[in-house]
Scaffold this motif. Sequence first.
Motif, PDB file in Angstrom:
ATOM      1  N   THR A  14       0.841  -1.201   0.000  1.00 19.30           N
ATOM      2  CA  THR A  14       0.000   0.000   0.000  1.00 19.30           C
ATOM      3  C   THR A  14       0.875   1.249   0.000  1.00 19.30           C
ATOM      4  N   MET A  18       0.756   4.309  -2.678  1.00 19.57           N
ATOM      5  CA  MET A  18       0.488   5.689  -2.258  1.00 19.57           C
ATOM      6  C   MET A  18       1.600   6.631  -2.726  1.00 19.57           C
ATOM      7  N   SER A  72      -0.545   8.158   2.408  1.00 23.24           N
ATOM      8  CA  SER A  72      -1.980   8.316   2.116  1.00 23.24           C
ATOM      9  C   SER A  72      -2.523   9.688   2.535  1.00 23.24           C
ATOM     10  N   THR A  76      -4.324  12.516   0.113  1.00 23.24           N
ATOM     11  CA  THR A  76      -5.589  13.175   0.466  1.00 23.24           C
ATOM     12  C   THR A  76      -5.433  14.688   0.443  1.00 23.24           C
ATOM     13  N   LYS A 105     -12.040   9.601   7.316  1.00 26.00           N
ATOM     14  CA  LYS A 105     -11.171   8.416   7.329  1.00 26.00           C
ATOM     15  C   LYS A 105     -10.961   7.829   8.726  1.00 26.00           C
ATOM     16  N   ASN A 117     -14.977   8.293   0.005  1.00 24.41           N
ATOM     17  CA  ASN A 117     -13.670   8.859  -0.291  1.00 24.41           C
ATOM     18  C   ASN A 117     -13.417  10.060   0.633  1.00 24.41           C
ATOM     19  N   LEU A 248      -9.753   9.626  -8.331  1.00 27.39           N
ATOM     20  CA  LEU A 248     -10.779   9.429  -7.297  1.00 27.39           C
ATOM     21  C   LEU A 248     -11.542   8.125  -7.470  1.00 27.39           C
ATOM     22  N   THR A 250     -10.492   5.542  -8.822  1.00 28.86           N
ATOM     23  CA  THR A 250      -9.567   4.402  -8.800  1.00 28.86           C
ATOM     24  C   THR A 250      -9.096   4.094  -7.388  1.00 28.86           C
ATOM     25  N   ASP A 251      -9.691   4.766  -6.408  1.00 31.63           N
ATOM     26  CA  ASP A 251      -9.347   4.492  -5.006  1.00 31.63           C
ATOM     27  C   ASP A 251      -9.777   3.063  -4.660  1.00 31.63           C
ATOM     28  N   THR A 254     -12.725   2.561  -1.616  1.00 32.17           N
ATOM     29  CA  THR A 254     -14.125   2.998  -1.685  1.00 32.17           C
ATOM     30  C   THR A 254     -14.812   2.619  -2.987  1.00 32.17           C
ATOM     31  N   ASN A 294     -20.006   5.862  -4.103  1.00 27.54           N
ATOM     32  CA  ASN A 294     -19.364   5.255  -2.913  1.00 27.54           C
ATOM     33  C   ASN A 294     -20.422   4.613  -2.022  1.00 27.54           C
TER      34      ASN A 294
END
Lengths: 318, 182
Positions: A14, A18, A72, A76, A105, A117, A248, A250-251, A254, A294
């Motif tokens: 991850t 990121m 991350s 954001t 989050k 998101n 967005l 492709t997150d 979510t 979402n």
Amino acid sequence: MTGRGPFSHKQRSTRWIMWQAVVALLPIGIVGIVFFAHQALMVIGISVGAAWAADLLGRRLNRQKTDITDASPIVTGLLLAYMLPPDVPWFVPFVGALYAILIGKQLFGGLGNNPFNPVLVGRVLLQWSYPDWLNLTRYPMAIDAVSSATPLHASTGATQAGLVDLSLGLHGGTIGETSALIILLCGLYLVLRRVIDWQAPFLCLLAVFTAALLLPAPEKFAGHAPYLVRNPLYHVLSGGAMLAAFFLITDPVTTPLTATGQNIFAVGVGIITVLIRFYGIYPEGVAYAVLIMNGLTPLINQVFRPKPLGYAGGNSPP
Amino acid sequence: MRHLIDFIFLAILVDIASGCPSWSRQAFRGRLGLVGLYIIASLALWMTARWLLIPWQFDQMTSQTYIFIVLGMMGVAGLAGVHRLCADSEAEHSPLLLGAGVLTLLGIPLLDHAGRLPLLDYLLPVAGTGLGWLAISYVMSILKEELHAEGVPRLMHGRCGLILVAGIFYWALMGFFNVGFI
């Protein structure tokens, strides 16, 4: 881990994903700073700094391990800043980053647990908190000749920008949404690095194009911005469609688990975006479109369940 | 009609207060029954206004009238045992109470139009509101399961998490429908 086993390891953590997103987002910020000068730099800096600090605070409150190298919150912060006008006061990106990280989050348990998101939670809460600042129609730009309202602000004195201007970013807009070309190049970088798949962004933009082509033109465009009627490429290149398509929707947290689900999600975002642009009072609807989808993601996951390896069909997988 | 989505979400809050039960087949039948009752109550309201109040030159339909109609409907439904359809093992409050709360909230924004609009023009938004509540209530029940995932703080497992999720979903839909209660 969100899918069904067995699993194979792709050697991608991850953290790596990121940081790749940060690398892809930086050129967009540099272009924003070139266009909007020190004001854009201030908004980006405050947003990223506040997001990073809020993430540390949230982790501490959640009793999670502190990780200052986690990118991350930087992603954001960057995305939130890119969706803001450059001339907002300092507290707008600050409060927005707190909204995004703490409410969007960390309140849900941190990275991987948030149903919506966080960037868009922050953006939409800012829209409700400071509508006057967020609805600015004229944005200062470093290049005097192109200072204007964003072309999607049909009813507030927007001026038409050519497709070349839209691609290069020579028109009004938010910090990171002006240059479609640079967003496309940065998105392609993520595709080539296999951080994201190409299908979802492509389908999202195709849905925007098709919906803008087929839907009846609203009355609000008639007197103010006839260039928005039957001009689907304009809708693809202007506003936040490109940024949302690559960064967005492709997150992985979510959005739906399966490729089919992700494609439905992408098409839904594209269609709802155009519906809001055409028939809503807001000139741009991509943030709301992604949030609505979402909310529907668990439903899509229920309908299109990931199939376990070796599953032959028949009854729905357990 | 512009505040219907607000009242749908107020009805969702009533749903959350009652525990937002997961959607078994029985719960679905119960909620579908509630929507049916809501449409019948709205029809009763329209007929009352059209044939009684307006001819008597009462200009304004009051919300109390509607609430009495709803409570009357729920009373009839309770006597007929219909409320058992709404029963769910996870529901903490009386299904009858939940039904009365939901029906009342859903019907209030349509009050001013009862008896004044042609029946079809009145019933279309009524049905849309009822089905909208049904759909959002279903989505909320699925989102509720997401909040029970590992890693989500216990604080968010219950009503607190659901209210937050409902709030964000509401804001998103407000962006789409462009109406605001606030």
